[in-house]
Design a protein around this motif. Structure first.
Motif, mmCIF file in Angstrom:
data_model
loop_
_atom_site.group_PDB
_atom_site.id
_atom_site.type_symbol
_atom_site.label_atom_id
_atom_site.label_comp_id
_atom_site.label_asym_id
_atom_site.label_seq_id
_atom_site.Cartn_x
_atom_site.Cartn_y
_atom_site.Cartn_z
ATOM 1 N N TRP A 97 0.865 -1.188 0.000
ATOM 2 C CA TRP A 97 0.000 0.000 0.000
ATOM 3 C C TRP A 97 0.892 1.225 0.000
ATOM 4 O O TRP A 97 1.594 1.497 0.966
ATOM 5 C CB TRP A 97 -0.919 -0.021 1.219
ATOM 6 C CG TRP A 97 -1.700 1.232 1.433
ATOM 7 C CD1 TRP A 97 -2.101 2.136 0.490
ATOM 8 C CD2 TRP A 97 -2.191 1.727 2.681
ATOM 9 N NE1 TRP A 97 -2.809 3.160 1.068
ATOM 10 C CE2 TRP A 97 -2.880 2.936 2.414
ATOM 11 C CE3 TRP A 97 -2.123 1.265 4.002
ATOM 12 C CZ2 TRP A 97 -3.486 3.689 3.425
ATOM 13 C CZ3 TRP A 97 -2.728 2.019 4.999
ATOM 14 C CH2 TRP A 97 -3.400 3.209 4.717
ATOM 15 N N ASN A 98 0.883 1.945 -1.110
ATOM 16 C CA ASN A 98 1.637 3.196 -1.218
ATOM 17 C C ASN A 98 0.755 4.317 -0.682
ATOM 18 O O ASN A 98 -0.193 4.751 -1.345
ATOM 19 C CB ASN A 98 2.024 3.450 -2.678
ATOM 20 C CG ASN A 98 2.965 4.639 -2.822
ATOM 21 O OD1 ASN A 98 2.831 5.652 -2.154
ATOM 22 N ND2 ASN A 98 3.934 4.513 -3.723
ATOM 23 N N LYS A 99 1.060 4.787 0.510
ATOM 24 C CA LYS A 99 0.200 5.782 1.158
ATOM 25 C C LYS A 99 0.288 7.151 0.502
ATOM 26 O O LYS A 99 -0.562 8.013 0.749
ATOM 27 C CB LYS A 99 0.558 5.874 2.642
ATOM 28 C CG LYS A 99 0.296 4.585 3.407
ATOM 29 C CD LYS A 99 0.573 4.733 4.886
ATOM 30 C CE LYS A 99 0.298 3.425 5.627
ATOM 31 N NZ LYS A 99 0.544 3.539 7.089
ATOM 32 N N THR A 100 1.297 7.355 -0.314
ATOM 33 C CA THR A 100 1.423 8.632 -1.020
ATOM 34 C C THR A 100 0.550 8.672 -2.261
ATOM 35 O O THR A 100 -0.169 9.638 -2.508
ATOM 36 C CB THR A 100 2.891 8.894 -1.402
ATOM 37 O OG1 THR A 100 3.682 8.924 -0.209
ATOM 38 C CG2 THR A 100 3.032 10.228 -2.123
ATOM 39 N N THR A 101 0.586 7.596 -3.039
ATOM 40 C CA THR A 101 -0.184 7.556 -4.283
ATOM 41 C C THR A 101 -1.547 6.904 -4.114
ATOM 42 O O THR A 101 -2.424 7.066 -4.968
ATOM 43 C CB THR A 101 0.592 6.782 -5.364
ATOM 44 O OG1 THR A 101 0.739 5.403 -4.947
ATOM 45 C CG2 THR A 101 1.965 7.388 -5.577
ATOM 46 N N GLY A 102 -1.737 6.121 -3.034
ATOM 47 C CA GLY A 102 -2.995 5.409 -2.830
ATOM 48 C C GLY A 102 -3.078 4.077 -3.538
ATOM 49 O O GLY A 102 -4.117 3.424 -3.523
ATOM 50 N N GLU A 103 -1.985 3.634 -4.159
ATOM 51 C CA GLU A 103 -1.998 2.386 -4.917
ATOM 52 C C GLU A 103 -1.893 1.195 -3.968
ATOM 53 O O GLU A 103 -0.970 1.094 -3.168
ATOM 54 C CB GLU A 103 -0.848 2.355 -5.918
ATOM 55 C CG GLU A 103 -0.835 1.125 -6.799
ATOM 56 C CD GLU A 103 0.318 1.128 -7.780
ATOM 57 O OE1 GLU A 103 0.185 0.576 -8.873
ATOM 58 O OE2 GLU A 103 1.389 1.707 -7.430
ATOM 59 N N VAL A 104 -2.861 0.280 -4.075
ATOM 60 C CA VAL A 104 -2.871 -0.958 -3.279
ATOM 61 C C VAL A 104 -2.725 -2.135 -4.241
ATOM 62 O O VAL A 104 -3.503 -2.283 -5.175
ATOM 63 C CB VAL A 104 -4.159 -1.108 -2.468
ATOM 64 C CG1 VAL A 104 -4.103 -2.373 -1.613
ATOM 65 C CG2 VAL A 104 -4.398 0.117 -1.584
ATOM 66 N N ILE A 105 -1.687 -2.967 -4.007
ATOM 67 C CA ILE A 105 -1.437 -4.127 -4.856
ATOM 68 C C ILE A 105 -1.551 -5.386 -4.000
ATOM 69 O O ILE A 105 -0.878 -5.509 -2.977
ATOM 70 C CB ILE A 105 -0.041 -4.051 -5.506
ATOM 71 C CG1 ILE A 105 0.060 -2.792 -6.383
ATOM 72 C CG2 ILE A 105 0.242 -5.299 -6.329
ATOM 73 C CD1 ILE A 105 1.423 -2.580 -6.980
ATOM 74 N N LEU A 106 -2.396 -6.318 -4.423
ATOM 75 C CA LEU A 106 -2.654 -7.538 -3.681
ATOM 76 C C LEU A 106 -2.399 -8.753 -4.562
ATOM 77 O O LEU A 106 -2.676 -8.730 -5.756
ATOM 78 C CB LEU A 106 -4.115 -7.562 -3.201
ATOM 79 C CG LEU A 106 -4.532 -6.474 -2.222
ATOM 80 C CD1 LEU A 106 -6.044 -6.309 -2.227
ATOM 81 C CD2 LEU A 106 -4.038 -6.790 -0.824
ATOM 82 N N GLY A 107 -1.867 -9.800 -3.934
ATOM 83 C CA GLY A 107 -1.696 -11.064 -4.624
ATOM 84 C C GLY A 107 -0.480 -11.074 -5.547
ATOM 85 O O GLY A 107 0.466 -10.288 -5.378
ATOM 86 N N LYS A 108 -0.529 -11.945 -6.504
ATOM 87 C CA LYS A 108 0.595 -12.145 -7.417
ATOM 88 C C LYS A 108 0.664 -11.011 -8.437
ATOM 89 O O LYS A 108 -0.357 -10.492 -8.884
ATOM 90 C CB LYS A 108 0.476 -13.479 -8.149
ATOM 91 C CG LYS A 108 0.460 -14.695 -7.222
ATOM 92 C CD LYS A 108 0.243 -15.973 -7.994
ATOM 93 C CE LYS A 108 0.169 -17.181 -7.059
ATOM 94 N NZ LYS A 108 -0.071 -18.446 -7.820
ATOM 95 N N THR A 109 1.870 -10.628 -8.797
ATOM 96 C CA THR A 109 2.064 -9.624 -9.829
ATOM 97 C C THR A 109 2.638 -10.301 -11.066
ATOM 98 O O THR A 109 3.466 -11.197 -10.960
ATOM 99 C CB THR A 109 3.024 -8.511 -9.362
ATOM 100 O OG1 THR A 109 4.258 -9.105 -8.923
ATOM 101 C CG2 THR A 109 2.405 -7.745 -8.207
ATOM 102 N N PRO A 110 2.215 -9.883 -12.271
ATOM 103 C CA PRO A 110 2.706 -10.519 -13.500
ATOM 104 C C PRO A 110 4.201 -10.401 -13.645
ATOM 105 O O PRO A 110 4.805 -9.415 -13.220
ATOM 106 C CB PRO A 110 1.972 -9.731 -14.597
ATOM 107 C CG PRO A 110 0.807 -9.092 -13.933
ATOM 108 C CD PRO A 110 1.238 -8.838 -12.520
#
Length: 493
Positions: free
Chosen positions: A480-493
């Motif tokens: 969770w990037n608290k600056t940009t708001g980007e939340v990434i969950l699980g596997k990434t390609p």
């Protein structure tokens, strides 16, 4: 001298990128460039319980109370964390009514949503009782330069200095059929800003004068027809640089940094100087509140309808570059870092912060974007930030992650009068995290009680679950990037 300094700065740019100069302090040049690339707020407004902001990239975000669809996400679900309003581009100003929102784009077109403008939509399979209509374009407004919203009629100031009032009306034979009526305000030319107080439009001219025009016919309980407008009456001859109003109270900012007050319902002949207010550069209003930005970057507030109240400095606000008001008890400010801050006596209109009740200003959270196993995911319910941790409803990312969610009930708890509590179980990859919704909550991993500090707060009409705790115990990667708001969950390609 300024041109010379710019040339020197340009010649030395490679040196500035290589050293830790005093202007950047401990921040590296690459990090500063990255920071500068983020959108900054250009306009913020608040309703009675919601907020809306326009950003330098032309986008709009909104948050808070949403029963009338004023957040603009197509629902009537309260949104604790801001959401981006789809369908808006090149926005230069936002404005808010009590339960409505407006956006002005660079072409001079105006968009509206919320109360009156976003009706309920029945029969939606996902939101059978919470679906709302989206944005509508106010076709009767063109070449608009600024907006002023009021319960007594909203005003669009045009680029040529003229003005138009508009108000939504309903068909007496069909209360669901809404139309918008427009009419020009007779006698308005060369206006800089207009506000509506009571039945009067207060017009701040580009020459610093303030004139007054009655726009509402109280006898017939309707707005005046164009033929009914009378002559514009002068109120202040010159030297006014700003104007703000709430209901019948009007505040004028003098070029010398003092503030004048006037009430349209009294027999007061001229605005009176408010004692003790000096060095003011910007004024805004809330519900019976005057917010003031001083030349030193501090913010002051005056709850003016309390005869014992005195102006006070809002603690925790310094280095402020812009000030914004609302229709409620919330004030907004932009600091020199480009962050939007909120404060007030009640919840700060859903700013997404867990610190809303401690009396200190808080930063309005950035919108969250969700990526699950490399795919973008969105959901109707609100997320929340509680004590710096991310919470989501069960109808959010769990299904996309392949997590099975089950709701049960605990055995009678003798510590709580044999009360039974809801127990939520999250199962994935052969593991199960269970949370008993007692106070404090009890967390079990594969049936074993842990010492985790957790809660299941009921927010925005939904039980909310600690996402970081659940995913970590189930072995699911999360960032969770608290600056940009980007939340990434699980596997990434």
């Amino acid at each position: 001298m300024k041109k010379f300094n710019r040339r020197v700065a340009y010649m030395l740019v490679t040196i500035l990128l290589a050293v830790n100069c005093t202007v950047l302090g401990s921040v590296g040049a690459a990090e500063a460039v990255k920071s500068d690339s983020r959108p900054t707020p250009v306009s913020v407004a608040g309703g009675s319980g919601h907020g809306v902001a326009a950003w330098s990239d032309g986008s709009v975000t909104a948050w808070g109370y949403n029963k009338s669809g004023q957040v603009g996400d197509g629902t009537s679900i309260h949104q604790l964390v801001p959401k981006q309003v789809a369908g808006l581009t090149d926005i230069v100003q936002v404005a808010a009514g009590d339960n409505s929102s407006f956006a002005l784009d660079k072409n001079g077109d105006v968009w509206a949503w919320g109360d009156y403008y976003s009706p309920y939509i029945n029969g939606d399979p996902l939101l059978p009782f919470q679906k709302r209509g989206g944005l509508i374009k106010l076709e009767g407004l063109k070449d608009v330069a600024g907006l002023a919203i009021s319960n007594h009629g909203s005003v669009a100031l045009h680029k040529d200095g003229s003005a138009t009032i508009w108000n939504p009306t309903f068909d007496p034979n069909d209360h669901l059929k809404m139309t918008v009526k427009y009419f020009p305000i007779k006698g308005v030319t060369n206006a800089k800003t207009i506000v509506v107080a009571g039945h009067e439009a207060l017009i701040l001219g580009k020459d610093g004068s303030v004139d007054m025009l009655t726009v509402y016919n109280s006898f017939y309980d309707r707005f005046r027809l164009e033929r009914e407008f009378r002559e514009v009456k002068p109120l202040v001859a010159s030297s006014i640089t700003g104007i703000a109003a709430h209901w019948y109270d009007v505040f004028l900012l003098h070029e010398n940094g003092t503030v004048l007050r006037w009430n349209v319902n009294t027999k007061q002949q001229a605005p009176a100087v408010v004692k003790g207010l000096n060095d003011i550069q910007e004024i805004r209003t809330g519900s019976n509140r005057l917010f003031m930005l001083k030349n030193d970057g501090t913010v002051w507030q005056w709850n003016y309808n309390d005869p014992k109240a005195k102006p006070f400095r809002v603690k925790g606000l310094a280095g402020i570059t812009a000030l914004w008001g609302s229709k409620g008890y919330t004030g907004y400010a932009t600091n020199q870092d480009g962050k939007v801050l909120a404060w007030g006596e009640e919840k700060y209109q859903g700013s997404g912060s867990a610190n809303e009740n401690d009396g200190n200003p808080v930063m309005v959270q950035p919108p969250l974007s969700w990526t699950v196993n490399g795919q973008t995911v969105s959901f109707y319910g609100s997320s929340a930030v509680v004590k710096g941790k991310l919470y989501v409803p069960y109808t959010s990312v769990f299904e996309a992650l392949g997590i099975r969610v089950k709701r049960g009930q605990s055995n009678p708890d003798p510590k709580h009068g044999n009360h039974r509590f809801p127990v939520w179980s999250f199962s994935y990859g052969g593991n199960t995290v269970s949370i008993k919704s007692s106070d404090p909550a009890v967390v079990l991993v594969n049936g074993k009680v842990t010492r985790e500090d957790a809660s299941v707060p009921f927010l925005a009409n939904s039980s909310m679950f600690p996402l970081e705790l659940i995913t970590s115990k189930l072995g699911i990667p999360m960032s969770w990037n608290k600056t940009t708001g980007e939340v990434i969950l699980g596997k990434t390609p």
